[in-house]
Design a protein around this motif. Sequence first.
Motif, mmCIF file in Angstrom:
data_model
loop_
_atom_site.group_PDB
_atom_site.id
_atom_site.type_symbol
_atom_site.label_atom_id
_atom_site.label_comp_id
_atom_site.label_asym_id
_atom_site.label_seq_id
_atom_site.Cartn_x
_atom_site.Cartn_y
_atom_site.Cartn_z
ATOM 1 N N ALA A 11 0.847 -1.197 0.000
ATOM 2 C CA ALA A 11 0.000 0.000 0.000
ATOM 3 C C ALA A 11 0.881 1.245 0.000
ATOM 4 N N GLY A 27 -1.694 6.010 1.555
ATOM 5 C CA GLY A 27 -1.965 6.439 2.916
ATOM 6 C C GLY A 27 -3.249 5.904 3.497
ATOM 7 N N LEU A 39 -6.929 0.711 4.178
ATOM 8 C CA LEU A 39 -5.994 0.519 5.287
ATOM 9 C C LEU A 39 -6.718 0.810 6.597
HETATM 10 C C1 LIG Z 1 -0.533 -1.767 -4.777
HETATM 11 C C2 LIG Z 1 -1.590 -1.451 -3.762
HETATM 12 C C3 LIG Z 1 -1.579 -0.241 -3.092
HETATM 13 C C4 LIG Z 1 -2.565 0.065 -2.155
HETATM 14 N N1 LIG Z 1 -2.520 1.277 -1.517
HETATM 15 C C5 LIG Z 1 -3.461 1.566 -0.591
HETATM 16 C C6 LIG Z 1 -3.415 2.798 0.122
HETATM 17 O O1 LIG Z 1 -2.516 3.627 -0.052
HETATM 18 N N2 LIG Z 1 -4.393 3.050 1.030
HETATM 19 C C7 LIG Z 1 -5.402 2.159 1.288
HETATM 20 O O2 LIG Z 1 -6.258 2.440 2.127
HETATM 21 N N3 LIG Z 1 -5.448 0.969 0.637
HETATM 22 C C8 LIG Z 1 -4.501 0.652 -0.278
HETATM 23 N N4 LIG Z 1 -4.555 -0.558 -0.922
HETATM 24 C C9 LIG Z 1 -5.516 -1.575 -0.466
HETATM 25 C C10 LIG Z 1 -5.006 -2.205 0.836
HETATM 26 O O3 LIG Z 1 -3.618 -2.279 0.811
HETATM 27 C C11 LIG Z 1 -5.561 -3.599 1.053
HETATM 28 O O4 LIG Z 1 -6.954 -3.626 0.860
HETATM 29 C C12 LIG Z 1 -5.266 -4.085 2.476
HETATM 30 O O5 LIG Z 1 -3.900 -3.927 2.778
HETATM 31 C C13 LIG Z 1 -5.673 -5.543 2.621
HETATM 32 O O6 LIG Z 1 -5.233 -6.025 3.862
HETATM 33 P P1 LIG Z 1 -5.698 -7.450 4.383
HETATM 34 O O7 LIG Z 1 -5.067 -7.649 5.693
HETATM 35 O O8 LIG Z 1 -7.176 -7.559 4.285
HETATM 36 O O9 LIG Z 1 -5.126 -8.493 3.301
HETATM 37 P P2 LIG Z 1 -3.607 -8.776 2.754
HETATM 38 O O10 LIG Z 1 -2.631 -7.772 3.204
HETATM 39 O O11 LIG Z 1 -3.768 -8.991 1.289
HETATM 40 O O12 LIG Z 1 -3.260 -10.142 3.455
HETATM 41 C C14 LIG Z 1 -3.877 -11.363 3.127
HETATM 42 C C15 LIG Z 1 -3.211 -12.485 3.912
HETATM 43 O O13 LIG Z 1 -3.958 -13.687 3.749
HETATM 44 C C16 LIG Z 1 -3.089 -14.772 3.550
HETATM 45 N N5 LIG Z 1 -3.851 -15.806 2.829
HETATM 46 C C17 LIG Z 1 -4.711 -15.656 1.803
HETATM 47 N N6 LIG Z 1 -5.246 -16.837 1.456
HETATM 48 C C18 LIG Z 1 -4.729 -17.762 2.292
HETATM 49 C C19 LIG Z 1 -4.897 -19.175 2.439
HETATM 50 N N7 LIG Z 1 -5.751 -19.878 1.673
HETATM 51 N N8 LIG Z 1 -4.171 -19.799 3.403
HETATM 52 C C20 LIG Z 1 -3.312 -19.122 4.189
HETATM 53 N N9 LIG Z 1 -3.130 -17.778 4.093
HETATM 54 C C21 LIG Z 1 -3.835 -17.120 3.158
HETATM 55 C C22 LIG Z 1 -1.909 -14.178 2.807
HETATM 56 O O14 LIG Z 1 -0.761 -14.950 2.990
HETATM 57 C C23 LIG Z 1 -1.796 -12.808 3.491
HETATM 58 O O15 LIG Z 1 -1.006 -12.906 4.645
HETATM 59 C C24 LIG Z 1 -3.586 -0.871 -1.879
HETATM 60 C C25 LIG Z 1 -3.599 -2.083 -2.531
HETATM 61 C C26 LIG Z 1 -2.646 -2.360 -3.489
HETATM 62 C C27 LIG Z 1 -2.747 -3.677 -4.234
#
Ligand SMILES: Cc1cc2nc3c(=O)[nH]c(=O)nc-3n(C[C@H](O)[C@H](O)[C@H](O)COP(=O)(O)OP(=O)(O)OC[C@H]3O[C@@H](n4cnc5c(N)ncnc54)[C@H](O)[C@@H]3O)c2cc1C
Length: 569
Positions: A47, A50, A385
């Motif tokens: 991400a 911000g 985030l």
């Molecule tokens: C390039 C990019 C930039 C971004 N920038 C921003 C930003 O500036 N501001 C903002 O608000 N949002 C931003 N976003 C969106 C935001 O980063 C994500 O929505 C958020 O970080 C998701 O967090 P999470 O914990 O839900 O999932 P993730 O961080 O995707 O974590 C998922 C976890 O699940 C695990 N997992 C998945 N399936 C399985 C399985 N079957 N078995 C075991 N483990 C598994 C993975 O290993 C991982 O650890 C951005 C997204 C991207 C792609």
Amino acid sequence: MELLSHDVLIIGGGLAGLRAALEAKKSGVDVAILSKVHPLRSHSVAAQGGVNAALHNVPAPIPDSWGNHAFDTIKGSDYLADQDAVEVMCREGIDRVVEMEHWGTLFSRTEDGRIAQRPFGGAGFPRTCYAADRTGHNLLHTLYEQIIGQNIPVYEEWYALSLVVHEERCLGILAYSMFKGQIIPIHAKVTILATGGYGRIYLRSTNAIINTGKGCSLAYRAGVPLQDMEFVQFHPTSLFGTNILITEGARGEGGYLKNAQGKRFMEDYAPHLMELGPRDIVARAIQTEIDEGRGFEGEYVLLDLTHLGREKIMNRLPGIRQIAMDFAGIDPISDPIPIQPAQHYSMGGISTNMDGETPMLGLFAAGECACVSVHGANRLGGNSLLETLVFGKRAGEKAASSRSSNIQNQKEVTKIFQQNLHQFQKDLEEIFMREIQEPSFKLREEMKTLMTYQVGIFRNASSLQFAKERIRDLKERFHRLGIKQKTLSFNHELVQYFELEGMLDISQVIIEGALARRESRGSHFRTDYPQRDDEHWLRHTLAYHTPQGPKLEYKPVAITSYPPKKREY
Ligand SMILES: Cc1cc2nc3c(=O)[nH]c(=O)nc-3n(C[C@H](O)[C@H](O)[C@H](O)COP(=O)(O)OP(=O)(O)OC[C@H]3O[C@@H](n4cnc5c(N)ncnc54)[C@H](O)[C@@H]3O)c2cc1C
């Protein structure tokens, strides 16, 4: 049979999973995290721009407030977000961000030393707190340090294969330890899915390769509904060629979008907010410019930062500059960046309440894989985030206090897991027996192409009907796929197989939800129904798994103080 056991088992080591784990641990329960990659490799680390919170650290004509933040979020969502959940996110988000600072996140600073905030799309105030253009990296490292400090165990490179469900209650999972080469059952009073997004079902995506949405599919197959899956966010600015994200922060710092005629075309689409319109509107504007022949090579337009000057680019957008130089051979200090829209975020997900509870006892979800719903039909940049922190915490807290397992008898638990494991192993043997008729990557590419060209930024009945038939065909072919490697030691081919199974489920739910929704709202744009239709469609889609395909039901949107209005920027 080896049966592991925890009070709270969290699947996913991204921001939502880590934040949930920390909170559950506070209550003194036994918590563990399981992740298919090392937590610091989760997509959260990527991400850039911000995290939103109405801190009001940057002077504005009137002070920012969580209420303003809620209004911007609800308007941005095209009025599909549940307003009570948005209010909770915007109110509690302030403390969550400050708490991250206290735990050590290195936010960029204002002149007087407070957390710096930049303007972001669809927001009326400079509200997005940032650590240059590496915000996710900073936040994830901060939380991981806390996890280590609390001695919370992490099953690294373990893959969740299926949920173990008994009498409509989740009892834990079957997991595949790639390192041990074994399938190992894990019993948990509460399982929290924090498995992130599914961007890789599209050809062009800013998401990490690991973002396949398996967690959503696990819940769906276990009988939990997926909500609002037809709403897929396409980010306006991904680098042409690789689709690596170029953060909205680049426009927040003052970047311009220009077409091949050198025109700042956003004046035709969002005359007031211009480049800082919400993502759905800016993405459609760029695609329209390209489709109508005002792009370059029929593929991209330009993001111009050259007028910002070297110092600002070096201070505020150093990562973006590096990405442009490494992957496009362009230095944004002197030349504009070629960009095109790409899949970016999943507004839909596993249906939950504000404490992360799904309709199934013992199963919670948080973060991008969940749908609370705070983003409705279109997420504002910086709110995801925030969602991981606010609802990760709430899910962890509730999970720790939840006594969901009604089975006191350890023998009975062991028997249920044994039966599940036995059935899984039988299914696996059947898969290993199949002859290889076609490679699985071929199916995956066909699915991605289908989703990109028929279920993309612009949709209509005939493209969606075509996609609906094609995805059924792909699902049939999937059941005949064979696997070369017949052992369990580091069998990545097997993992790919299960990933594809989940991706096909999700694609089908998106297609059928999009075909049914005969209106345009937020990111879901139907060229055959270009208007929003509140009379019939101000409601959430719920998709339930059946062997014949998704069964769609609907539920009302929670409206508190913000009656739906026309959305103009
Ligand atoms: C390039 C990019 C930039 C971004 N920038 C921003 C930003 O500036 N501001 C903002 O608000 N949002 C931003 N976003 C969106 C935001 O980063 C994500 O929505 C958020 O970080 C998701 O967090 P999470 O914990 O839900 O999932 P993730 O961080 O995707 O974590 C998922 C976890 O699940 C695990 N997992 C998945 N399936 C399985 C399985 N079957 N078995 C075991 N483990 C598994 C993975 O290993 C991982 O650890 C951005 C997204 C991207 C792609």
